[in-house]
Design a protein around this motif. Structure first.
Motif, PDB file in Angstrom:
ATOM      1  N   ALA A 354       0.947  -1.094   0.076  1.00 35.48           N
ATOM      2  CA  ALA A 354       0.079  -0.013   0.101  1.00 35.48           C
ATOM      3  C   ALA A 354       0.782   1.273   0.020  1.00 35.48           C
ATOM      4  N   VAL A 356       1.572   3.666   2.136  1.00 33.72           N
ATOM      5  CA  VAL A 356       1.386   3.782   3.561  1.00 33.72           C
ATOM      6  C   VAL A 356       1.441   5.388   3.904  1.00 33.72           C
ATOM      7  N   GLN A 359      -1.657   6.901   3.014  1.00 33.62           N
ATOM      8  CA  GLN A 359      -2.495   6.574   4.078  1.00 33.62           C
ATOM      9  C   GLN A 359      -2.532   7.430   5.491  1.00 33.62           C
ATOM     10  N   TRP A 374       3.303   3.259  10.185  1.00 35.80           N
ATOM     11  CA  TRP A 374       2.914   2.633   9.227  1.00 35.80           C
ATOM     12  C   TRP A 374       3.865   1.840   8.301  1.00 35.80           C
ATOM     13  N   ALA A 393       0.114  -2.894   6.608  1.00 38.73           N
ATOM     14  CA  ALA A 393      -0.799  -3.328   5.360  1.00 38.73           C
ATOM     15  C   ALA A 393      -0.564  -4.935   5.037  1.00 38.73           C
ATOM     16  N   HIS A 398      -5.472  -3.613   6.680  1.00 43.98           N
ATOM     17  CA  HIS A 398      -4.310  -3.437   7.689  1.00 43.98           C
ATOM     18  C   HIS A 398      -4.796  -3.960   8.761  1.00 43.98           C
TER      19      HIS A 398
END
Length: 434
Positions: A354, A356, A359, A374, A393, A398
């Motif tokens: 991902a 991250v 995010q 993350w 992830a 998650h």
């Protein structure tokens, strides 16, 4: 969708954890570039994170001319240059060598030293470890044996406040209140008391003892040693110190469980000038931010992906604080970015599941009690130490865990719902129990 999960050890470990040399040490450096999805990557070792203006300028020039134009801070106070062309090695080495950032080609990947970033700037430490830092780097770069250390082996120099002592270095030298030094081998509470002047030499002798202990197993770090090799290591270090005529006495000094970064904002000590501590969101600095920091005084990069600017005149403090804040850096309490970290994630890493960093930015809210990190995959590259919230992830979304030491508890799974993810992370960061 949320689902509770049982407590468990953190597994598998990140690349900086249990490793042997059977797979080869692929840790990147300045001369050994690592191929990533966003181009080649160079990791420039900066012992203690200390940068003069000239060296900071050279790093920025390298990032702008050869890389993606940004400086990426690591959890060891080093700098990564990303987006490099695979054939830029010669020009990069010339540029950094000219600025004094490459004092030894044979040792450039083993100059891994973290140091208390506020040492000598306030009144909390027992000693200024600046002289130790210079001497240890000199000794390491002058040692043929030290070239056998892995790129993951870590020295720490702690001025007595306990900040970098909590980072889990392989060898830690601490300043004692009585003027002596304490050498910690690995993560035990046991220490060896030596004269302060012998602290750096004791650390190098201990590193050589580790290399002998690791000969059969191929361990990269002290914690990787098998029990039959780890048990006699301390005794061997004592023997080597005494053979080198270094007075040594076994002792004990509890290792802190939590590594606390410098609080953002001004630091006023016994000196007339002032230091300023700034957090760097996700450890990434663009050219304007870097120039603002490095052009304001000597720079000390911290193991918490932040920076300390030293030598700021008192009448410049308010203006510089305002400029740093306007540039997006963390210079005060309550910033939503405080304590938020992430690996490079997609699109820079092929193993990441991902983006991250995006995010993490989307989930930023009120500052939490605990830091959060993350990770785009189970390796958790660059994760913090102590107590923190671990967001990893997975193929289905998650996993959020509350980490203390080497165990993750109260895990929660969040499946493909950004709103639920942000809420779950915020709740985890403010939790008082796990």
């Amino acid at each position: 969708m949320l689902a509770a999960m049982s407590a468990s050890p953190i597994s598998p470990r990140s690349p900086g954890d249990t490793c042997t040399r059977s797979s080869g040490d692929a840790c990147p450096g300045t001369l050994r570039l690592h191929r990533a999805d966003d181009g080649a990557l160079a990791r420039v070792r900066i012992p203690g994170g200390v940068l003069t203006a000239t060296r900071a300028d050279a790093l920025l020039e390298a990032a702008l001319r050869l890389g993606d134009g940004e400086l990426h801070l690591t959890s060891r106070g080093n700098v990564q240059l990303r987006g490099l062309a695979p054939d830029c090695g010669t020009e990069l080495a010339r540029l950094l060598s000219g600025a004094g950032l490459l004092p030894s080609e044979r040792h450039e990947r083993v100059r891994n030293v973290v140091a208390s970033p506020l040492s000598g700037l306030d009144s909390l430490g027992s000693a200024d470890i600046g002289p130790w830092l210079a001497e240890l780097d000199r000794l390491v770069c002058g040692s043929d044996r030290a070239t056998a250390l892995s790129g993951r082996f870590l020295f720490a120099l702690d001025d007595g406040r306990g900040d970098v002592d909590a980072l889990g270095a392989d060898l830690t030298v601490l300043a004692g209140a009585d003027g002596d030094a304490m050498l910690r081998v690995g993560n035990t509470d046991a220490v060896l008391l030596v004269p302060a002047a012998d602290g750096p030499r004791a650390a190098l002798l201990a590193a050589e003892a580790f290399l002998d202990a690791a000969r059969e197993s191929g361990a990269w770090r002290v914690k990787d040693l098998p029990a039959d090799a780890a048990a006699p290591l301390s005794g061997d270090v004592v023997r080597r110190l005494r053979n080198a005529r270094v007075p040594v006495t076994p002792g004990s000094h509890p290792r802190p469980s939590e590594a606390r970064p410098p609080a953002p904002g001004p630091v006023r000590g016994s000196r007339r000038d002032v230091a300023l501590c700034a957090g760097v969101p996700l450890g990434r600095l663009d050219r304007e931010q870097w120039r603002l920091l490095s052009g304001s005084g000597e720079l000390r990069l911290t193991p918490w992906r932040g920076a300390v600017v030293t030598g700021v005149a008192p009448d410049r403090v308010d203006g510089l604080l305002h400029s740093l804040s306007e540039a997006g850096l963390i210079v005060g309490h309550g910033s939503p970015w405080a304590g938020v970290g992430a690996c490079i994630g997609q699109p820079g890493c092929a193993k990441s599941l991902a983006d991250v960093r995006a995010q993490a930015g989307a989930a930023v809210g009120p500052a939490g009690r605990l830091p959060v990190y993350w990770s785009g995959c189970e390796r958790r590259c660059g994760h913090p130490h102590g107590e923190w919230i671990d967001v990893v992830a997975t193929p289905d979304g998650h996993r959020i865990s509350h980490v203390r030491g080497d165990r993750a508890t109260a895990a929660t799974a969040v499946h493909d719902d950004p709103v639920a993810l942000a809420a779950a992370v915020a709740a985890a960061r403010d939790a008082r129990t796990a």
